[in-house]
Motif scaffolding. Sequence first.
Motif, PDB file in Angstrom:
ATOM      1  N   HIS A 401       0.836  -1.201   0.000  1.00 51.81           N
ATOM      2  CA  HIS A 401       0.000   0.000   0.000  1.00 51.81           C
ATOM      3  C   HIS A 401       0.875   1.257   0.000  1.00 51.81           C
ATOM      4  O   HIS A 401       1.923   1.303   0.647  1.00 51.81           O
ATOM      5  CB  HIS A 401      -0.925   0.009   1.220  1.00 51.81           C
ATOM      6  N   ASP A 421      -4.850   5.000   0.119  1.00 50.67           N
ATOM      7  CA  ASP A 421      -4.425   5.157  -1.269  1.00 50.67           C
ATOM      8  C   ASP A 421      -5.568   4.818  -2.234  1.00 50.67           C
ATOM      9  O   ASP A 421      -5.364   4.723  -3.448  1.00 50.67           O
ATOM     10  CB  ASP A 421      -3.183   4.313  -1.580  1.00 50.67           C
ATOM     11  N   ASN A 422      -6.782   4.619  -1.650  1.00 55.41           N
ATOM     12  CA  ASN A 422      -8.038   4.369  -2.388  1.00 55.41           C
ATOM     13  C   ASN A 422      -8.123   2.984  -3.011  1.00 55.41           C
ATOM     14  O   ASN A 422      -9.030   2.723  -3.812  1.00 55.41           O
ATOM     15  CB  ASN A 422      -8.260   5.425  -3.493  1.00 55.41           C
ATOM     16  N   THR A 423      -7.200   2.081  -2.675  1.00 53.55           N
ATOM     17  CA  THR A 423      -7.209   0.738  -3.261  1.00 53.55           C
ATOM     18  C   THR A 423      -7.508  -0.326  -2.221  1.00 53.55           C
ATOM     19  O   THR A 423      -7.411  -0.099  -1.005  1.00 53.55           O
ATOM     20  CB  THR A 423      -5.860   0.401  -3.922  1.00 53.55           C
ATOM     21  N   ARG A 425      -6.355  -4.372  -1.518  1.00 53.76           N
ATOM     22  CA  ARG A 425      -5.373  -5.386  -1.907  1.00 53.76           C
ATOM     23  C   ARG A 425      -5.731  -6.737  -1.298  1.00 53.76           C
ATOM     24  O   ARG A 425      -6.217  -6.806  -0.159  1.00 53.76           O
ATOM     25  CB  ARG A 425      -3.959  -4.987  -1.480  1.00 53.76           C
ATOM     26  N   VAL A 437      -4.839  -6.064  -6.909  1.00 55.76           N
ATOM     27  CA  VAL A 437      -5.158  -4.711  -6.454  1.00 55.76           C
ATOM     28  C   VAL A 437      -6.477  -4.301  -7.101  1.00 55.76           C
ATOM     29  O   VAL A 437      -6.622  -4.376  -8.327  1.00 55.76           O
ATOM     30  CB  VAL A 437      -4.050  -3.711  -6.843  1.00 55.76           C
ATOM     31  N   GLU A 439      -9.159  -1.347  -7.822  1.00 56.37           N
ATOM     32  CA  GLU A 439      -9.248   0.106  -7.896  1.00 56.37           C
ATOM     33  C   GLU A 439     -10.658   0.509  -8.308  1.00 56.37           C
ATOM     34  O   GLU A 439     -11.285  -0.157  -9.123  1.00 56.37           O
ATOM     35  CB  GLU A 439      -8.229   0.643  -8.898  1.00 56.37           C
TER      36      GLU A 439
END
Length: 541
Positions: A401, A421-423, A425, A437, A439
């Motif tokens: 991240h 980080d808006n993701t 995982r 990942v 998104e």
Amino acid sequence: MEPDSVIEDKTIELMCSVPRSLWLGCANLVESMCALSCLQSMPSVRCLQISNGTSSVIVSRKRPSEGNYQKEKDLCIKYFDQWSESDQVEFVEHLISRMCHYQHGHINSYLKPMLQRDFITALPEQGLDHIAENILSYLDARSLCAAELVCKEWQRVISEGMLWKKLIERMVRTDPLWGLSERRGWDQYLFKNRPTDGPPNSFYRSLYPKIIQDIETIESNWRCGRHNLQRIQCRSENSKGVYCLQYDDEKIISGLRDNSIKIWDKTSLECLKVLTGHTGSVLCLQYDERVIVTGSSDSTVRVWDVNTGEVLNTLIHHNEAVLHLRFSNGLMVTCSKDRSIAVWDMASATDITLRRVLVGHRAAVNVVDFDDKYIVSASGDRTIKVWSTSTCEFVRTLNGHKRGIACLQYRDRLVVSGSSDNTIRLWDIECGACLRVLEGHEELVRCIRFDNKRIVSGAYDGKIKVWDLQAALDPRAPASTLCLRTLVEHSGRVFRLQFDEFQIISSSHDDTILIWDFLNVPPSAQNETRSPSRTYTYISR
């Protein structure tokens, strides 16, 4: 001198008693084939068979007159009947070994139907109905339908054994989606010992496809975003926001920014009880059938009686806000803004002792999860750390991240985490590899949950996203296919969510709790394919 025919018979008998390479006198494959061709051209040789490295030659003799053949056959059968079973088997084996391939085919066709047994019909004749029922009870629905068509006796065994009822019961035990039997009221007919006044097997046979259709409708509702939406307005007196929640079939328990814990009736959505005592926002909670455990920005952990709401214990250890906690099987893990993780032994609600403090993170520890093997923690320092549950020793760090991590869930080998980080995982905890990942969120991913099929995430962008877990674990699946649906109803940041096969329940900074019901969707919404599709029930308390 012996006649030529006798010499020929003895020659062939000798040939059969030695390896092929000797009686053919061949140095190579070509010579062998030539010799075989010559041998088969002899008028007295009908066929040759190679079996298990041995050779046998079948000598064709003209059948004597029909009368002699019949007498000889009767005599052979007479002798055969007088022999023991083992002698009979040995004799038949010897006869078969002297035959050629096409004769073996005829014998095989003759034996096949003789070797087949209708054991389902035969067992009841021996008073073993229960064994026949037990065998057929392992069939799936398609096979059970086919078995009913075999014959009347099979149909009788299935009907009297109530095998359609047993199939439904097996599915309810093994598949969470079949839990809708309780929600639909079908469970009143299940898991009972053959009541004399209960419905017949035909009832369960017709019930099965109805349940399958219901399940397919639920799956379609998830894919298309069709749902019935219910809304609880929490009406906090001072600070607005619902930071955490947990629910079951009867109630929803929520922790609020205004320092209170509110318990709601799951059906009527009425507020049943308000628990007060914390002097800071209630940031995390978990409950079981006995206690509610809460963590607060006042740095304490409180234990409450789930039935009476009485405070049973207060744990003072952390120096700053308690951000998350989990407990199970006599073990509790808490984490804090003070960068530490505390591992507690829970003998009872009033007997909770500190076992170990885990340090290693360089920023606030936002979330923890654990099982019998690992404790997993995630922090604002962008890392996920793995610790041994039994020894509390550090195992490994998961890096990837780009910003702090706000949420995670861990089960089996899989860890799913959400970050600022808006993701999202997906990780393999054993090797530390990042598997995928995801998104799509536009702001910090604040909460995440997954089951065997789906990942559901909530973010500060006010959106809830539903992802296909199995596709996400397949490296060949295109990224564009992974997000199944985006649900937009909250007007503020999504703080917490929980879901099961039939619903999502989420809470937000907008001071609401939303129930997204994918089971009880009104008929008017069933034909719609765009999300969101919903009806509203507004409750203000």
